[in-house]
Design an enzyme around this catalytic site. Sequence first.
Site, mmCIF file in Angstrom:
data_model
loop_
_atom_site.group_PDB
_atom_site.id
_atom_site.type_symbol
_atom_site.label_atom_id
_atom_site.label_comp_id
_atom_site.label_asym_id
_atom_site.label_seq_id
_atom_site.Cartn_x
_atom_site.Cartn_y
_atom_site.Cartn_z
ATOM 1 N N CYS A 101 0.843 -1.202 0.000
ATOM 2 C CA CYS A 101 0.000 0.000 0.000
ATOM 3 C C CYS A 101 0.879 1.253 0.000
ATOM 4 O O CYS A 101 2.053 1.204 0.344
ATOM 5 C CB CYS A 101 -0.862 0.032 1.254
ATOM 6 S SG CYS A 101 -1.958 -1.368 1.407
ATOM 7 N N ARG B 122 4.550 0.608 -6.377
ATOM 8 C CA ARG B 122 4.597 -0.240 -5.175
ATOM 9 C C ARG B 122 3.662 -1.440 -5.314
ATOM 10 O O ARG B 122 3.734 -2.372 -4.528
ATOM 11 C CB ARG B 122 4.217 0.577 -3.938
ATOM 12 C CG ARG B 122 5.138 1.755 -3.667
ATOM 13 C CD ARG B 122 4.527 2.725 -2.675
ATOM 14 N NE ARG B 122 4.337 2.114 -1.389
ATOM 15 C CZ ARG B 122 5.303 2.048 -0.452
ATOM 16 N NH1 ARG B 122 6.491 2.565 -0.727
ATOM 17 N NH2 ARG B 122 5.097 1.493 0.713
ATOM 18 N N TRP C 54 -2.968 -2.506 -1.542
ATOM 19 C CA TRP C 54 -2.546 -3.855 -1.980
ATOM 20 C C TRP C 54 -3.178 -4.788 -0.957
ATOM 21 O O TRP C 54 -2.740 -4.871 0.178
ATOM 22 C CB TRP C 54 -1.014 -3.926 -1.936
ATOM 23 C CG TRP C 54 -0.403 -5.100 -2.599
ATOM 24 C CD1 TRP C 54 -0.270 -5.335 -3.931
ATOM 25 C CD2 TRP C 54 0.213 -6.224 -1.951
ATOM 26 N NE1 TRP C 54 0.380 -6.507 -4.153
ATOM 27 C CE2 TRP C 54 0.691 -7.087 -2.961
ATOM 28 C CE3 TRP C 54 0.418 -6.586 -0.634
ATOM 29 C CZ2 TRP C 54 1.351 -8.273 -2.691
ATOM 30 C CZ3 TRP C 54 1.075 -7.774 -0.362
ATOM 31 C CH2 TRP C 54 1.526 -8.612 -1.378
ATOM 32 N N LYS D 145 13.359 -12.735 -13.621
ATOM 33 C CA LYS D 145 12.891 -11.623 -14.475
ATOM 34 C C LYS D 145 11.784 -12.105 -15.392
ATOM 35 O O LYS D 145 10.736 -11.485 -15.530
ATOM 36 C CB LYS D 145 14.053 -11.065 -15.289
ATOM 37 C CG LYS D 145 15.048 -10.267 -14.493
ATOM 38 C CD LYS D 145 14.535 -8.932 -14.001
ATOM 39 C CE LYS D 145 14.119 -8.728 -12.628
ATOM 40 N NZ LYS D 145 14.630 -9.162 -11.442
ATOM 41 N N GLU E 87 8.487 -13.063 -13.415
ATOM 42 C CA GLU E 87 7.750 -12.025 -12.668
ATOM 43 C C GLU E 87 7.125 -10.970 -13.581
ATOM 44 O O GLU E 87 6.156 -10.319 -13.179
ATOM 45 C CB GLU E 87 8.628 -11.355 -11.616
ATOM 46 C CG GLU E 87 9.732 -10.479 -12.140
ATOM 47 C CD GLU E 87 10.473 -9.774 -11.003
ATOM 48 O OE1 GLU E 87 9.853 -9.381 -10.004
ATOM 49 O OE2 GLU E 87 11.691 -9.628 -11.118
ATOM 50 N N LYS F 30 6.703 -3.461 -5.237
ATOM 51 C CA LYS F 30 8.118 -3.077 -5.338
ATOM 52 C C LYS F 30 8.841 -3.336 -4.029
ATOM 53 O O LYS F 30 9.995 -3.711 -4.026
ATOM 54 C CB LYS F 30 8.234 -1.595 -5.696
ATOM 55 C CG LYS F 30 9.674 -1.132 -5.901
ATOM 56 C CD LYS F 30 10.330 -1.867 -7.035
ATOM 57 C CE LYS F 30 11.792 -1.512 -7.193
ATOM 58 N NZ LYS F 30 12.463 -2.416 -8.177
#
Length: 609
Positions: free
Chosen positions: A2, A27, A74, A486, A489, A604
């Site tokens: 969040c 984020r 989130w 990588k 995701e 993030k």
Amino acid sequence: MCGIIGYVGAKEVVPIIVDGLKKLEYRGYDSAGIAVFEEGKINRRRVKGKIAELEKSLNEEPLKGHYGVGHTRWATHGRPSEENAHPHQDCTGSLVVVHNGIIENYLQLKKRLQQEGHTFQTETDTEVIAHLIEGYYENSLEQAVQQALQELEGDFAIAAVSVKDPEKIVAAKMGPPAVVGIGENEYFVCSDLNPLITHTKEIVFLEDGEMVVVEPDGARFRDFSGNEVTKTPEHITWNPLMIEKGGFKHFMLKEIFEQPQVVRDTLQGRISLDTGKVFLDEVGMPANRMDAIKKVVIVACGTSYHAGLLGKYFLENMAGIPVDVEYASEYRYSDFILDKEVLVVVISQSGETADSLAALRSIKERGALSLAICNVMNSSIAREANGVLYTHAGPEIGVAATKTFSAQMAALALLAIYLGQMRGNLDPKESLTFIQELQRIPHKMEIILDRAKSIEELALRFVPFSHFLYLGRWVSFPVALEGALKLKEISYIHAEGYPGGEMKHGPIALIDDLMPTMVVVPKDRVYDKILSNISEVKTRIGYVIAVAFDEDEDIKDKVEDVIPVPQVHPLFTPFLTTLPLQLFAYYIAAHRGADVDQPRNLAKSVTVE
Ligand code: AGP
């Protein structure tokens, strides 16, 4: 995670909050909301989905006001929905709260508050904060928040506003980050720096157990017991352009291309090309303790963990010191044995990862020396470790770590040379050789980046695939792990990284024409061994792409495709072999139409467990 943001001042608050929420998008979130205060009224607007939806609603039905709060959610407790989106309010709708974190004891609090007559509208843990403050409110929001804080267990960064105590935002921090922007008769509270640096460079970082009251005429800092706390603003040097895309389609692509400069910036001022010395006194570690170090334990998560695996190779080779590398989420719960001759290095780009922060705290309880390698100034991990070595990568907006991985490698190489010199494991000539090799890396990275188009053309051929295997040995094994991470995701393709030597122990059963294999195969001490893995794959009709040195003519007839990289010292090949894997993953994901900068379900900075 969040994101919270609040503004109080003379300007229209809506554009400030909405622009700020956009800069918090990276984020990770699933809903968003805003509450604006005008003439004794709260106007709330919330959406499930992207901030663009919120912006559209606000354009259709504008809100006016000079102070308010916003939030990107989130979901942790309560599904993503408009009613569960923050800001959350009390029974009377006279106060609202935004929150990042988890209130561990919210169910007990909710039950008690309901027995006291409070009516709840959501499934969230956050709503209990609004009702707690309501219950304590007499004539001061600050006092009501302060009393409510005493009852909260868990992690929280909150901001509260009430029409009964107008033109005021009260914020508090325990766990997730919270910063205060000090403007000209305007003040901001926020989860991180990015939304604020276009308005002010004067930032105060709240510590755990601290709260702030911001009004148009000032900011007052307290601890949770109400005692005044003196805080000095830090002047932030990041410039606003650093958080714009700069003509790139995605932040991730921009950040991939920033890597040569990021390595230069991380090395700058810390090496001497004359003497071969590395200067790391800035980390603030007591020299006598560093001298006595007999072992290093590296603790991290995700990409930072992969950097830690490379740190092991660097430190054991250049510093001659034994190294263990641990997942923070595992280490913190293990019966680990530490003493004062152990240096624990916690690597975290954000400096806020919950598992890494928790591991650091339990490590400190055991008396070990702790060094943080972080990218965000004054982040929790940076502040709580005994010393900190900053990577100078600038803000990384894309959820997938790229430039910060290169910066972490550079920082770890510096640390290894520094300890090697201190321990007499490296003489000046050897140090100089390593430093000269490091100095040449940015230019070699640029050569690879100039080949991005050919990597994109190759990547396009693999957009439809659903499985990938990445192989590497020695320093290329962590590269294989990182390349696989990588791809998975950001493109959602299943990808596994494996040490080449493990193929016979299981993975080779997977090989078929639907599972291409990416092999990282620079000419180093394990070159012949990884070639045998390639032939194992080939004889099972596997399709192989190799990342190999430009000069390697032998590889060409052993695989289907080659991605060439310039030659470099064997220990430092990861700086170069990682770039093609980042680009490969990026182009596949972008051409699959994935949300590259904000992949689904990811954040993030994972500030909750
Ligand atoms: C990597 O691309 C991911 N963003 C993730 O694995 C990340 O590296 C991990 O969450 C650790 O984050 P930190 O470096 O901020 O602690």
